[in-house]
Structure formats: structure tokens, C-alpha cells
Design a protein around this motif. Structure first.
Motif, PDB file in Angstrom:
ATOM      1  N   GLN A 143       0.839  -1.211   0.000  1.00 47.36           N
ATOM      2  CA  GLN A 143       0.000   0.000   0.000  1.00 47.36           C
ATOM      3  C   GLN A 143       0.869   1.254   0.000  1.00 47.36           C
ATOM      4  O   GLN A 143       0.597   2.216  -0.716  1.00 47.36           O
ATOM      5  N   ASP A 195       0.702   5.651  -0.714  1.00 46.44           N
ATOM      6  CA  ASP A 195      -0.042   5.971   0.511  1.00 46.44           C
ATOM      7  C   ASP A 195       0.953   6.232   1.642  1.00 46.44           C
ATOM      8  O   ASP A 195       2.136   5.891   1.544  1.00 46.44           O
ATOM      9  N   VAL A 209      -3.413   2.018   9.863  1.00 39.70           N
ATOM     10  CA  VAL A 209      -4.412   2.906   9.259  1.00 39.70           C
ATOM     11  C   VAL A 209      -3.733   3.744   8.178  1.00 39.70           C
ATOM     12  O   VAL A 209      -3.083   4.764   8.482  1.00 39.70           O
ATOM     13  N   SER A 240      -7.377   5.586   3.846  1.00 38.86           N
ATOM     14  CA  SER A 240      -8.589   5.014   4.450  1.00 38.86           C
ATOM     15  C   SER A 240      -9.319   6.013   5.339  1.00 38.86           C
ATOM     16  O   SER A 240     -10.408   5.716   5.838  1.00 38.86           O
ATOM     17  N   GLU A 285     -16.830   0.573  -3.551  1.00 34.72           N
ATOM     18  CA  GLU A 285     -15.375   0.405  -3.379  1.00 34.72           C
ATOM     19  C   GLU A 285     -15.041  -0.728  -2.408  1.00 34.72           C
ATOM     20  O   GLU A 285     -13.871  -1.022  -2.181  1.00 34.72           O
ATOM     21  N   LEU A 286     -16.079  -1.313  -1.799  1.00 37.80           N
ATOM     22  CA  LEU A 286     -15.842  -2.276  -0.718  1.00 37.80           C
ATOM     23  C   LEU A 286     -16.525  -3.606  -1.028  1.00 37.80           C
ATOM     24  O   LEU A 286     -17.218  -3.740  -2.040  1.00 37.80           O
ATOM     25  N   GLU A 323     -15.413   3.284  12.574  1.00 36.53           N
ATOM     26  CA  GLU A 323     -14.588   2.525  11.636  1.00 36.53           C
ATOM     27  C   GLU A 323     -15.491   1.722  10.706  1.00 36.53           C
ATOM     28  O   GLU A 323     -16.481   1.135  11.146  1.00 36.53           O
ATOM     29  N   ASP A 343     -14.014  -4.179   6.603  1.00 40.47           N
ATOM     30  CA  ASP A 343     -14.413  -4.916   5.403  1.00 40.47           C
ATOM     31  C   ASP A 343     -13.478  -6.102   5.242  1.00 40.47           C
ATOM     32  O   ASP A 343     -12.431  -5.985   4.606  1.00 40.47           O
ATOM     33  N   ALA A 378      -9.316  -3.615   8.343  1.00 37.51           N
ATOM     34  CA  ALA A 378      -9.362  -2.145   8.209  1.00 37.51           C
ATOM     35  C   ALA A 378      -9.786  -1.755   6.795  1.00 37.51           C
ATOM     36  O   ALA A 378      -9.339  -2.347   5.820  1.00 37.51           O
ATOM     37  N   ALA A 379     -10.645  -0.743   6.699  1.00 38.22           N
ATOM     38  CA  ALA A 379     -11.085  -0.294   5.368  1.00 38.22           C
ATOM     39  C   ALA A 379     -11.229   1.238   5.311  1.00 38.22           C
ATOM     40  O   ALA A 379     -10.613   1.887   4.469  1.00 38.22           O
ATOM     41  N   ARG A 380     -12.030   1.811   6.183  1.00 41.74           N
ATOM     42  CA  ARG A 380     -12.217   3.269   6.208  1.00 41.74           C
ATOM     43  C   ARG A 380     -12.407   3.685   7.663  1.00 41.74           C
ATOM     44  O   ARG A 380     -12.827   2.894   8.504  1.00 41.74           O
TER      45      ARG A 380
END
Ligand code: 0L1
Ligand code: MG
Length: 258
Positions: free
Chosen positions: A48, A53, A81, A85, A96-97, A136, A139, A159-161
């Protein structure tokens, strides 16, 4: 046989990129230990960060009985994190998920670096600038949101967003154990708890994470956000769902699936 960390990191990233759930790693290898799982998580983070990122912080998961019971996993887990995200508004594009869920989070914003080992809850509070509320969006990349402890560690703890509230209090202005949280989905109360639900003390959770990272020669950094975990269980976030976490002292945070 040894575990190919880079291979499984690519596998999980491809699942996230393709918005497609995949079979749990533990269904495909003889044994996945905790060290291998964190090594896959680290390789996933490298991928990532290699895309440009940066890290915005770190997280704990499964720090409450509600979450441990929901997921059938009885130990806390630690993850990262990425900045990408962190939500900048209330909207969460569901396309997106894969199969997102949302959960309230108590979040620490750090004023100073925090490095284990030997960090106590009091040491942890010394490093905190403020405590804020959050939501949070998790996903799992795994089929049916189902996994073992080591699967979910490898998957960066689902973790996703994350949405972070703008109101906050100083670390000793309010005892984070006593912060109350009510969780509403589409106006209906679906959960409530206080900070004490997080292993008895959210500051103790922060110390635990610093001590865990210390074992790997890593530290929490000034300016980072750190999620202490969800005091209630998670609920599905679909298109049209509005989720609001309302905190005593910290105001409220809302996300909406679009
Ligand atoms: O943040 C969390 O508590 C997630 C931990 C992993 C388990 C899950 O996906 O609920
Ligand atoms: Mg969480």
C-alpha cells in the motif's frame, strides 16, 4: 512448509482491489502462526505504501467482549491505518468495498511518539493530545466475513475506512473509561457502551499497542490517530444506511453508505 508472506499480501490486496471476497488463508495452508500473520500484514502495508499511501496511524481490534463474541475470536489484534482510508466526509462509496460493516471507535490523537516496551496506561496518556470519537468501516477480504485470529491479522484486521470526529477532549480532562457511546443505524439505537468495555481501559489498550509494536522495533508516532477498538459489535453498512455514533463529551460522528 514456510509461508510466502509476499504471496499472501498480494492475494489480499487483489481481493480488496477487485472488491471480491476470497477464501481464508488458513483454509489453504497447513498452519498460519501469529508471527507469519503479522509478517503478511507488514508485506501488505508495504504494498500500500509502495503505491504512494502514507501511514495515518494504527489500530486495535477485538478489544471488547461484544466484538470478540461477534467474531468468535478471543484476543485483541493490531493493524495499520493508511491515510487513504481516512474519510474526509460522511459518504462511504459502497461499490469500493466488499461487504462493509461499521462500528463506533474511541480514537486517540497522539502529541508525542510512544514506544514500548514497558508502556503503562499513564505513560500512554502522557503522549496523547486528545481523545475523539470515530466510526470505523471494516471490510474483511474473506468469504462471509469469516476468519480465524491469524487470518484477520494478515488482513490488516479488516481495516477499510475510518471517520474521525472533530470534537475532542484532553487525555486527562475526561476519564476515557467513562465516555459513553450510543450507536444508531437509521435512527434506531443498536448498541451502547462506555469506554470501559475496551479491556477495562482504552488507555491500557493504547499502551498494549505501543508494547506490541515495541517488540517489533516499531513505535506509535506523534500526529497519528490510534483506534482503541469498538465497544459495541459492528453492523452492516449498505447503500442508504446512515450510522451515527454519539459520545458523551466527544459529540457525534456519522457515516452514510452511498
Ligand atoms: O476493528 C476491529 O475490531 C476489526 C478486528 C477484526 C475483526 C472484524 O473484522 O470484526
Ligand atoms: Mg475497529
Amino acid at each position: 512448509m514456510s509461508i510466502d508472506h509476499a504471496h499472501w499480501a498480494q492475494y489480499l490486496l487483489a481481493a480488496a482491489d477487485g472488491r471480491s471476497e476470497v477464501q481464508a488463508i488458513t483454509k489453504q495452508v497447513d498452519e498460519l502462526g501469529v508471527d507469519d500473520a503479522y509478517a503478511i500484514q507488514a508485506a501488505l502495508l508495504e504494498l500500500q505504501l509502495g503505491r504512494g499511501d502514507v501511514l495515518a496511524g494504527a489500530k486495535l481490534g477485538l478489544t471488547s467482549a461484544a466484538k470478540q463474541e461477534q467474531m468468535g475470536v478471543s484476543e485483541p489484534v493490531y493493524g495499520w491505518v493508511p491515510q487513504a482510508s481516512v474519510l474526509t466526509g460522511v459518504e462511504v462509496p459502497i461499490s469500493e468495498l466488499i461487504h462493509p460493516r461499521c462500528e463506533p471507535e474511541l480514537v486517540f490523537i497522539l502529541a508525542e511518539d510512544l514506544a514500548g516496551p514497558g508502556v503503562t496506561a499513564e505513560d500512554a496518556l502522557d503522549a496523547v493530545e486528545k481523545v475523539v470519537g470515530g466510526i470505523e468501516v471494516i471490510d474483511s477480504r474473506y468469504e462471509a466475513f469469516s476468519f480465524t485470529l491469524t487470518d484477520v491479522i494478515a488482513d490488516n484486521t479488516s481495516a477499510a475506512r475510518v471517520a474521525i470526529g472533530s470534537d475532542g477532549v484532553g487525555p486527562r480532562e475526561v476519564d476515557s473509561k467513562t465516555i459513553a457511546c450510543g450507536f444508531e443505524i437509521d435512527g434506531e439505537q443498536v448498541g451502547s457502551a462506555t469506554g470501559e468495555a475496551l479491556l477495562g481501559d482504552p488507555a491500557g489498550c493504547l499502551a498494549m499497542l505501543a508494547n506490541h509494536l515495541g517488540k517489533h522495533g516499531q513505535k506509535l508516532q506523534a500526529g497519528w490517530l490510534v483506534m482503541a477498538g469498538a465497544p459495541t459489535d459492528a453492523k452492516p453498512l449498505d447503500i442508504g444506511t446512515t450510522a451515527t455514533a454519539s459520545y458523551s463529551h466527544l459529540g457525534s460522528v456519522t457515516v452514510q453508505g452511498v
